[in-house]
Design a protein around this motif. Structure first.
Motif, mmCIF file in Angstrom:
data_model
loop_
_atom_site.group_PDB
_atom_site.id
_atom_site.type_symbol
_atom_site.label_atom_id
_atom_site.label_comp_id
_atom_site.label_asym_id
_atom_site.label_seq_id
_atom_site.Cartn_x
_atom_site.Cartn_y
_atom_site.Cartn_z
ATOM 1 N N UNK A 113 0.839 -1.186 0.000
ATOM 2 C CA UNK A 113 0.000 0.000 0.000
ATOM 3 C C UNK A 113 0.876 1.238 0.000
ATOM 4 N N UNK A 114 0.508 2.235 -0.800
ATOM 5 C CA UNK A 114 1.191 3.517 -0.766
ATOM 6 C C UNK A 114 0.250 4.577 -1.322
ATOM 7 N N UNK A 115 0.754 5.797 -1.523
ATOM 8 C CA UNK A 115 -0.019 6.846 -2.166
ATOM 9 C C UNK A 115 0.603 7.148 -3.517
ATOM 10 N N UNK A 116 -0.212 7.681 -4.416
ATOM 11 C CA UNK A 116 0.245 8.000 -5.759
ATOM 12 C C UNK A 116 -0.299 9.361 -6.165
ATOM 13 N N UNK A 117 0.467 10.094 -6.954
ATOM 14 C CA UNK A 117 0.007 11.367 -7.520
ATOM 15 C C UNK A 117 -0.448 11.194 -8.961
ATOM 16 N N UNK A 118 -0.592 9.958 -9.408
ATOM 17 C CA UNK A 118 -0.981 9.655 -10.782
ATOM 18 C C UNK A 118 -2.493 9.767 -10.950
ATOM 19 N N UNK A 119 -2.945 10.832 -11.621
ATOM 20 C CA UNK A 119 -4.354 11.023 -11.996
ATOM 21 C C UNK A 119 -5.321 10.910 -10.818
ATOM 22 N N UNK A 120 -5.138 11.706 -9.751
ATOM 23 C CA UNK A 120 -6.111 11.660 -8.654
ATOM 24 C C UNK A 120 -7.464 12.212 -9.094
ATOM 25 N N UNK A 121 -8.529 11.739 -8.453
ATOM 26 C CA UNK A 121 -9.859 12.264 -8.736
ATOM 27 C C UNK A 121 -9.992 13.682 -8.205
ATOM 28 N N UNK A 122 -9.472 13.917 -7.011
ATOM 29 C CA UNK A 122 -9.474 15.246 -6.408
ATOM 30 C C UNK A 122 -8.212 15.387 -5.573
ATOM 31 N N UNK A 123 -7.825 16.618 -5.291
ATOM 32 C CA UNK A 123 -6.607 16.833 -4.531
ATOM 33 C C UNK A 123 -5.381 16.428 -5.331
ATOM 34 N N UNK A 124 -4.356 15.965 -4.629
ATOM 35 C CA UNK A 124 -3.089 15.626 -5.287
ATOM 36 C C UNK A 124 -2.685 14.169 -5.111
ATOM 37 N N UNK A 125 -3.386 13.398 -4.239
ATOM 38 C CA UNK A 125 -2.963 12.032 -3.973
ATOM 39 C C UNK A 125 -4.146 11.064 -3.940
ATOM 40 N N UNK A 126 -3.853 9.815 -4.238
ATOM 41 C CA UNK A 126 -4.808 8.723 -4.077
ATOM 42 C C UNK A 126 -4.129 7.617 -3.272
ATOM 43 N N UNK A 127 -4.934 6.744 -2.694
ATOM 44 C CA UNK A 127 -4.393 5.532 -2.083
ATOM 45 C C UNK A 127 -4.209 4.500 -3.187
ATOM 46 N N UNK A 128 -3.023 3.935 -3.288
ATOM 47 C CA UNK A 128 -2.729 2.978 -4.346
ATOM 48 C C UNK A 128 -2.456 1.608 -3.728
ATOM 49 N N UNK A 129 -3.211 0.612 -4.173
ATOM 50 C CA UNK A 129 -3.076 -0.758 -3.694
ATOM 51 C C UNK A 129 -2.510 -1.598 -4.825
ATOM 52 N N UNK A 130 -1.361 -2.193 -4.606
ATOM 53 C CA UNK A 130 -0.735 -3.032 -5.630
ATOM 54 C C UNK A 130 -0.416 -4.395 -5.037
ATOM 55 N N UNK A 131 -0.599 -5.431 -5.838
ATOM 56 C CA UNK A 131 -0.258 -6.784 -5.424
ATOM 57 C C UNK A 131 0.385 -7.504 -6.593
ATOM 58 N N UNK A 132 1.566 -8.047 -6.408
ATOM 59 C CA UNK A 132 2.220 -8.797 -7.479
ATOM 60 C C UNK A 132 1.603 -10.181 -7.618
ATOM 61 N N UNK A 133 1.832 -10.874 -8.739
ATOM 62 C CA UNK A 133 1.310 -12.236 -8.895
ATOM 63 C C UNK A 133 1.985 -13.198 -7.924
ATOM 64 N N UNK A 134 1.319 -14.322 -7.681
ATOM 65 C CA UNK A 134 1.915 -15.374 -6.878
ATOM 66 C C UNK A 134 1.440 -15.441 -5.443
ATOM 67 N N UNK A 135 0.506 -14.531 -5.039
ATOM 68 C CA UNK A 135 -0.009 -14.584 -3.670
ATOM 69 C C UNK A 135 -0.917 -15.804 -3.521
ATOM 70 N N UNK A 136 -0.760 -16.499 -2.436
ATOM 71 C CA UNK A 136 -1.479 -17.747 -2.200
ATOM 72 C C UNK A 136 -2.992 -17.529 -2.149
ATOM 73 N N UNK A 137 -3.732 -18.399 -2.766
ATOM 74 C CA UNK A 137 -5.196 -18.502 -2.729
ATOM 75 C C UNK A 137 -5.890 -17.310 -3.372
ATOM 76 N N UNK A 138 -5.985 -16.189 -2.676
ATOM 77 C CA UNK A 138 -6.656 -15.007 -3.218
ATOM 78 C C UNK A 138 -5.743 -13.801 -3.087
ATOM 79 N N UNK A 139 -5.815 -12.931 -4.060
ATOM 80 C CA UNK A 139 -5.054 -11.688 -4.047
ATOM 81 C C UNK A 139 -5.965 -10.619 -3.429
ATOM 82 N N UNK A 140 -5.891 -10.432 -2.111
ATOM 83 C CA UNK A 140 -6.828 -9.580 -1.387
ATOM 84 C C UNK A 140 -6.068 -8.543 -0.559
ATOM 85 N N UNK A 141 -6.467 -7.290 -0.687
ATOM 86 C CA UNK A 141 -5.884 -6.216 0.105
ATOM 87 C C UNK A 141 -7.028 -5.399 0.702
ATOM 88 N N UNK A 142 -6.941 -5.112 1.999
ATOM 89 C CA UNK A 142 -7.942 -4.291 2.677
ATOM 90 C C UNK A 142 -7.256 -3.052 3.249
#
Length: 253
Positions: A113-142
């Motif tokens: 998890x991190x923040x990104x300044x890439x194309x926010x809807x409003x303001x200057x930042x968005x929360x960015x959730x990234x997961x690489x391949x290979x995570x066991x069972x389900x690729x889930x981030x909360x």
């Protein structure tokens, strides 16, 4: 006169205009007298004005005001209950006062998890959730926030905008979930004293920033609510999901 150290702002609506700066305000299913503080944004109120109250010694103080309907279909809402709803203060923050990733029990590490300044809807930042391949069972981030104080039996609206980059993720879905409980400590994942509510879900949301929202009622005896923003895809998928402009407000009308 100063507010108590444990004071929590509560939304209300003016139902009667009083004299000498006092008003009758409907809040939490009842009516209380309150006076207009010099901290408020207006010098006078009208019937139907949405206000925020702070408990004082022997009464209530109106510390902020807003008149007229919300832009959401003419509905009226109380003040924002989430801290850092647009992620402008960054993440992760100091727990439990800001957004935090849920802990990944499979790896012993927080979810990516991190923040990104890439194309926010409003303001200057968005929360960015990234997961690489290979995570066991389900690729889930909360992505979860601090617990907010709420009123049992009252209706609340939770919402957030979401965008997913085209990574070829399989079975990608995003949702908003909340936990409610009687105490702040109980409003936590995997706590049997908390009630879990899955409220809004979108499959393959795309990049156009659809809005997820839902209204829900706080169960009897519950006074705390925690919001979770979840993204999930099939195992082996690469995920790149952006969240922005989250919200939790009491619906007053």
């Amino acid at each position: 006169m100063s507010p108590r150290n444990d004071a929590i702002g509560r939304p209300g609506r003016v139902v009667e205009l009083g004299a000498d700066g006092f008003y009758i305000v409907e809040v939490g299913g009842g009516q209380v007298p309150a006076y207009l503080s010099d901290r408020a944004t207006t010098a006078s109120l009208e019937i139907g004005s949405v206000v925020t109250l702070l408990p004082m010694l022997g009464g209530f103080e109106i510390v902020s005001t807003r008149t007229g309907p919300d832009e959401s279909g003419g509905m009226i809402f109380g003040p924002e209950l989430l801290s850092n709803p647009g992620f402008e203060a960054g993440i992760p923050g100091e727990w439990p006062n800001q957004w935090q990733p849920a802990w990944d029990f499979r790896t012993g590490e927080p979810d990516p998890l991190d923040v990104s300044t890439d194309s926010p809807l409003s303001g200057t930042q968005v929360a960015r959730v990234t997961s690489p391949p290979g995570i066991w069972q389900h690729n889930t981030v909360v992505l979860r926030t601090q617990a907010a104080r709420v009123d049992a039996g009252a209706t609340y609206r939770v919402s957030a905008f979401v965008s997913a980059k085209p990574t070829g993720a399989t079975d990608l879905k995003v949702d908003i979930e909340v936990l409610t409980a009687a105490t702040q400590d109980d409003a936590a994942y995997f706590n049997p004293a908390a009630t879990f509510h899955l409220l809004a879900q979108v499959l393959a949301p795309g990049e156009a920033w659809p809005l997820l929202f839902a209204d829900f009622v706080i169960p009897t005896g519950h006074q705390w609510c925690r919001v979770g923003l979840r993204s999930e895809a099939a195992a082996g998928s690469t995920v790149d999901v952006r969240w922005d402009s989250a919200s939790l407000k009491q619906r007053l009308a």
